[in-house]
Design an enzyme around this catalytic site. Structure first.
Site, PDB file in Angstrom:
ATOM      1  N   GLY A 132       0.821 -11.347   3.453  1.00 15.79           N
ATOM      2  CA  GLY A 132       0.964  -9.998   4.011  1.00 15.79           C
ATOM      3  C   GLY A 132      -0.232  -9.133   3.685  1.00 15.79           C
ATOM      4  N   SER A 133       0.045  -7.874   3.399  1.00 21.64           N
ATOM      5  CA  SER A 133      -1.021  -6.873   3.288  1.00 21.64           C
ATOM      6  C   SER A 133      -1.950  -7.089   2.102  1.00 21.64           C
ATOM      7  CB  SER A 133      -0.411  -5.473   3.205  1.00 21.64           C
ATOM      8  OG  SER A 133       0.214  -5.140   4.429  1.00 21.64           O
ATOM      9  N   ILE A 134      -1.534  -7.829   1.095  1.00 21.23           N
ATOM     10  CA  ILE A 134      -2.466  -8.076  -0.011  1.00 21.23           C
ATOM     11  C   ILE A 134      -3.656  -8.914   0.452  1.00 21.23           C
ATOM     12  CG2 ILE A 134      -0.763  -7.837  -1.857  1.00 21.23           C
ATOM     13  CD1 ILE A 134      -0.485 -10.870  -1.892  1.00 21.23           C
TER      14      ILE A 134
END
Length: 737
Positions: free
Chosen positions: A450-452
């Site tokens: 995801g966003s990491i």
């Protein structure tokens, strides 16, 4: 001169025998000793005696008779001859024949009225009687066989027998000696080896298994001496009574012990089973109590027990061993050949039967065991304990969750803590709800990050010059790629946003637009540089490699999903290592768990140096860290950053939140994965902490950031890192005018 009394021709009166007057003439050759033998007293013949008994002087012993030679001549020296006629007148020879005892014939001559028996011979050659006036001739000696006296048996010479016996004895001993020398020099190996296998006993000398230590040398797992209890079912008298005595000592049910002691044969044979384990790793004190019971068929022997002082402390890392001290999971399995060592053995001759004891002076050979080496990890036991405690507390707020946490030291790449939730007690590995509970989530928990993942996209763009820390551009609320619409959770409404603002609000649209300028090939290249798509080689067995989507396989939607961390499979450890590269001024350092190996002799062997590579320049890495600080600091009228809950009081923190998906066996699982990865102090990072929490009902993101804050705060205080009091975080403008 009187006649001599020893004259054999004279009688007792001194006159010659054969005439009473001494005047009768005698025939030549007659008279003498024979007259004396035929002499009868009182001047009568036998016939004139009127029945009077004829008297004869008994002969002396033949051997002592002095007259024996003459008597042999006169009494029939010529045996077997017939008698001769003699004149029968008084004083003359009578012609009367007489047969004497012994079968000899003769005539009886009367001399002075006394019958005298004279030998005669009918042979014409017989000599005429010798007259008295004729001189006496010596009688001819007859050739009569004379018996020789019987000699005693001749005895053997004792000296000869002694010599013969000595020679025989020496020959016997010489042959025996030669044979013994031959047996002991030539045939020794054959005879000695012939029956040796039947007399040999082999006792294994176990090698102590090496310990697993933390970075300070404190044991996380080590072996202690113990005992195992075994039974010989053929010798157990009453298995149920024996089981009742052993059950309280071993903690094993009576029925289970009784079943183990049941008599049976080896599979596929008629050989009775004579050995069965009743318990392993029994304490020495308990074993002594069992031996004191003196139960038939029950015995104990040296054993080894693996102790884990912390119970569940780093259990998912350490793993466990079998009863035979073979590593089955975790580091125990990965480094089993190093930890196990090499067992020794003692081979010796024993007496058979009840005297199964070593034979003094017999064959004996001992191979000393080589203890296993100890493994010194990079893990800090205290930090590991607190990390596990915090993770367990936070994941408990989310139902059915699975959590993973990793703490990496910068710049060494050493893993200081690596926790999984749920965990288990490594001393009792079978007492778990599911075998998956023993997995190390940091290396086996595959997620869509995801966003990491956006930090990788922004770092590649900085390094390639696509953006700068001051870059701004309008950001729409949504974007469509390959027919898929991607939208932001914090819509910008088309306003111009800064790069720190895009990170603070985790803008999907802004990230996709930057990735399009970077290009799929360059983005794929930086993904690999940051360590995605391949196992880190940290040291854990079964580590997942993750998966990257090659550029030639990108679909239209991949241009939107890949830059924001979807269509990418990675583990928490891989993502933590990528952030550690940002913290380490752009240099990727392979994360690792093993610090060094300590041999049984105390010799230390450092682990192989970790793999390193440059990903970002130090300036770009520092710029990226500064922009990522907005995630934990932006809080204004335009909104709050996604990572405010991860801020650590007194320290500058750079990080990124994420919401991803979990995959198990290639299949997407329900729910979502909330994560936060950050570093502190941001101006000069010392540690990177990554927290992942999956829940089938969602909500992981709500606990990941708080868990990070607690873990990072404890780590900074534990290692006494000074707070960032004089060097505070910069002020970020999300929507610059």
């Amino acid at each position: 001169m009187p006649p001599r009394s020893d004259d054999p021709r004279r009688d007792a009166t001194g006159s010659r025998r054969g005439s009473s007057r001494g005047s009768e003439p005698r025939e030549p050759g007659l008279g003498g000793i024979s007259d004396a033998r035929a002499y009868t007293p009182r001047g009568r013949t036998v016939r004139e005696g009127g029945g009077a008994e004829q008297r004869r002087t008994p002969r002396s012993n033949r051997s002592g008779d002095p007259f024996r030679p003459a008597l042999q001549v006169l009494d029939g020296g010529r045996a077997g001859r017939a008698g001769t006629r003699e004149p029968a007148t008084d004083g003359a020879w009578s012609g009367r024949r007489s047969t004497a005892a012994g079968g000899r014939a003769g005539v009886v001559r009367t001399v002075s009225s006394r019958p005298v028996r004279e030998p005669f011979d009918d042979d014409e050659d017989a000599p005429p009687p010798r007259r008295r006036s004729q001189p006496r001739r010596p009688a001819a000696q007859p050739r009569r066989p004379v018996r020789k006296p019987r000699r005693p048996p001749r005895l053997g010479d004792p000296r000869r027998r002694l010599r013969l016996g000595t020679v025989l004895a020496l020959a016997l001993f010489a042959s025996i000696g030669v044979r013994l020398v031959y047996l002991q020099t030539v045939d020794t190996p054959a005879y000695a080896d012939g029956g040796l296998p039947n007399r040999l006993a082999v006792v294994e000398l176990p090698a102590p298994r090496g310990a697993i230590l933390d970075r300070s040398g404190e044991p996380l797992a080590h072996s202690v001496e113990a005992r195992y209890v075994f039974a010989d079912p053929t010798r157990v008298k009453d298995r149920f009574a024996t089981a009742r005595l052993l059950s309280p000592l071993l903690g094993v049910p009576v029925s289970e012990l009784a079943e183990k002691m049941r008599k049976r044969t080896l599979p596929g044979t008629d050989t009775p089973l004579q050995f069965v384990y009743l318990a392993r790793g029994v304490e020495i004190a308990t074993a002594k109590r069992i031996m004191a019971l003196d139960l038939a068929g029950i015995n104990v022997h040296r054993d080894e027990r693996r102790e884990v002082p912390g119970g569940d402390l780093a259990a998912n890392l350490i793993g466990f061993v079998s009863q035979d001290m073979n590593g089955l999971e975790g580091l125990e399995a990965k480094y089993d050949d190093v930890l196990r060592g090499q067992a020794g053995k003692r081979t010796y001759e024993v007496g058979l039967g009840d005297l199964a004891a070593p034979i003094p002076g017999g064959y004996s050979r001992t191979t000393q065991p080589q203890p296993g080496s100890s493994l010194k990890l990079t893990v800090d036991r205290d930090l590991q304990f607190m990390t596990q405690r915090i993770l367990a507390k936070q994941t408990a707020k989310v139902k059915g969750s699975v959590g993973a946490a990793v703490i990496i030291e910068v710049p060494s790449g050493e893993v200081l803590a690596q926790a999984s939730q749920p965990t288990y007690d490594a001393a009792n590995p079978t007492k778990v709800g599911s075998p998956a509970d023993r997995d190390d989530a940091a290396t086996t928990f595959v997620v869509d990050p995801g966003s990491i993942h956006k930090a990788i996209t922004y770092g590649a763009a900085l390094q390639e010059g696509v953006i700068t820390p001051d870059t701004t551009f309008p950001v729409a609320d949504t974007i469509v790629r390959g027919g898929v619409t991607f939208r932001d959770t914090h819509p910008a409404g088309g306003r111009t946003m800064s790069i720190p603002g895009m990170l603070a609000f985790s803008s999907n649209v802004g990230t996709i637009e930057i990735a399009e300028k970077l290009g799929k090939d360059r983005l794929f290249d930086y993904q690999k540089r940051f360590g995605l798509g391949q196992a880190t080689g940290e040291g854990m067995p079964g580590e997942a490699a993750g998966r990257l989507l090659p550029p030639d396989q990108w679909s239209g939607s991949a241009y939107g999903s890949v830059p924001i961390g979807h269509s990418v499979d990675a583990t928490p450890l891989q993502m933590a290592a990528a952030y550690a590269a940002i913290a380490n001024n752009g240099t990727y350092v392979q994360p690792h768990l093993v610090k060094e190996t300590i041999g049984a002799d105390g010799e230390r062997s450092p682990a192989a140096a970790p793999t390193t590579r440059s990903v970002l320049s130090p300036a770009n890495a520092a710029a990226l860290r500064r922009m990522m600080e907005a995630v934990t600091t932006v809080d204004g009228p335009d909104g709050q950053a996604t990572g405010l809950a991860a801020a650590v009081p007194g320290y500058r923190v750079a990080g990124k939140t994420g919401t991803g998906l979990r995959y198990d066996g290639g299949k997407q699982q329900p729910g979502e994965v909330g994560s936060f990865i950050g570093m502190a102090p941001a101006e000069n990072p010392r540690y990177v902490v990554a927290v992942f929490v999956w829940s089938p009902d969602g909500g992981g993101g709500a606990v990941a950031a708080p868990a990070f804050r607690e873990m990072m705060g404890f780590t900074l205080r534990h290692y006494r890192v000074p707070p960032s009091l004089t060097n505070k975080s910069p002020k970020f403008e999300v929507f610059p005018r």
